[in-house]
Design a protein around this motif. Structure first.
Motif, PDB file in Angstrom:
ATOM      1  N   ARG A  41       0.998  -1.210  -0.211  1.00  0.00           N
ATOM      2  CA  ARG A  41      -0.039  -0.145  -0.430  1.00  0.00           C
ATOM      3  C   ARG A  41       1.722   1.467  -0.021  1.00  0.00           C
ATOM      4  O   ARG A  41       0.719   2.390  -0.641  1.00  0.00           O
ATOM      5  CB  ARG A  41      -0.986  -0.506   0.969  1.00  0.00           C
ATOM      6  CG  ARG A  41      -2.058  -1.018   1.164  1.00  0.00           C
ATOM      7  CD  ARG A  41      -2.915  -0.402   0.198  1.00  0.00           C
ATOM      8  NE  ARG A  41      -3.498   0.567   0.638  1.00  0.00           N
ATOM      9  CZ  ARG A  41      -4.137   0.823   2.036  1.00  0.00           C
ATOM     10  NH1 ARG A  41      -4.600  -0.412   2.710  1.00  0.00           N
ATOM     11  NH2 ARG A  41      -4.711   1.830   2.377  1.00  0.00           N
ATOM     12  N   SER A  44       2.667   1.767  -3.348  1.00  0.00           N
ATOM     13  CA  SER A  44       1.964   2.697  -4.483  1.00  0.00           C
ATOM     14  C   SER A  44       1.653   3.948  -4.296  1.00  0.00           C
ATOM     15  O   SER A  44       1.257   4.827  -5.636  1.00  0.00           O
ATOM     16  CB  SER A  44       0.140   1.980  -4.373  1.00  0.00           C
ATOM     17  OG  SER A  44      -0.536   2.730  -3.394  1.00  0.00           O
ATOM     18  N   ARG A  89      -5.677   0.609  -2.014  1.00  0.00           N
ATOM     19  CA  ARG A  89      -4.710   1.002  -3.573  1.00  0.00           C
ATOM     20  C   ARG A  89      -5.241   1.928  -4.158  1.00  0.00           C
ATOM     21  O   ARG A  89      -5.183   2.209  -5.286  1.00  0.00           O
ATOM     22  CB  ARG A  89      -4.250  -0.959  -4.175  1.00  0.00           C
ATOM     23  CG  ARG A  89      -3.282  -0.376  -5.237  1.00  0.00           C
ATOM     24  CD  ARG A  89      -2.070   0.293  -5.510  1.00  0.00           C
ATOM     25  NE  ARG A  89      -1.374  -0.410  -4.805  1.00  0.00           N
ATOM     26  CZ  ARG A  89      -0.403  -2.073  -4.372  1.00  0.00           C
ATOM     27  NH1 ARG A  89      -0.930  -2.243  -5.723  1.00  0.00           N
ATOM     28  NH2 ARG A  89       0.012  -2.319  -3.877  1.00  0.00           N
TER      29      ARG A  89
END
Length: 245
Positions: A41, A44, A89
């Protein structure tokens, strides 16, 4: 040569099938495989993960719908956590309010179930993910209550990692806290005074500077880049604030 219109059209692969084979799909649903974890996470946010966002929305929405009427809270906790992480995400890439709201919704459901079932309450990972999603939604809505909640979640997650003596997780939460404080100050909310913003930025800088040597020593390039990013933005904001009247 004209195409054979009598032939049955081949359906394109959509949803979860576009990314996982049947066995992987089954393992994910049954809790035997993870798609996304807290570290991915974080990655990203710095390195945009390339995927078909709409297909992911359809996939995770479909999985959540299958368990909508379930009463098995332990199974629901896993499903909600996985779906919440997936929406997190998506939201970090799309920057869309509806995606962020769904991420907050499912990670909040995970949080509440964990608080009910586990004597120690929600995990630090759950708090970290919920804090990330709450922070993003607060930025999109420009809502101070959201920033305050995100900050509390990340402080609580940090405290858990210290209590459990998890140095790597503590360093990770140091970075998250620094980033949350820097974004809180950057929002320039009317209810937050100049001195309060300065205090946030000073704490963010102290946290980031404190954890930077560890990332340099361990060669954690991603976290080091993010730490430098927080330091660069926080220092620039702090200089600007101190020079303003």
């Amino acid at each position: 040569m004209a195409p054979d219109m009598s032939a049955t059209p081949r359906r394109s692969t959509t949803g979860l099938r576009k990314f996982l084979n049947p066995e992987q799909q089954r393992d994910w649903i049954e809790g035997k495989a993870d798609l996304i974890d807290a570290e991915e996470r974080l990655e990203s946010l710095e390195q945009r993960f390339k995927y078909d966002a709409q297909a992911w929305r359809e996939a995770v929405g479909g999985v959540a719908g299958q368990y909508e009427n379930s009463t098995d809270e332990r199974a629901l906790r896993y499903i909600y956590s996985t779906v919440g992480a997936a929406y997190g995400r998506i939201a970090s890439d799309s920057q869309q309010r509806t995606d962020a709201e769904k991420a907050v919704k499912f990670n909040s459901l995970t949080f509440e179930i964990a608080r009910k079932l586990d004597k120690d309450g929600p995990s630090w990972e759950n708090m970290a993910n919920l804090g990330d999603d709450t922070l993003l939604l607060a930025e999109l809505n420009r809502e101070e209550a959201g920033f305050q909640k995100a900050l509390k979640l990340h402080r609580d997650a940090y405290a858990i990692t210290e209590k459990l003596n998890l140095p790597d997780a503590t360093a990770y939460m140091d970075l998250k806290l620094a980033r949350t404080l820097q974004h809180y100050a950057k929002a320039e909310l009317p209810s937050v005074t100049k001195n309060e913003r300065i205090a946030m930025l000073e704490e963010a800088i102290n946290l980031a500077e404190g954890v930077k040597p560890l990332f340099e020593q361990t060669g954690t390039a991603l976290y080091l880049r993010m730490t430098n990013g927080v330091l660069g933005e926080a220092n620039a904001q702090l200089i600007s604030l101190r020079q303003s009247n």
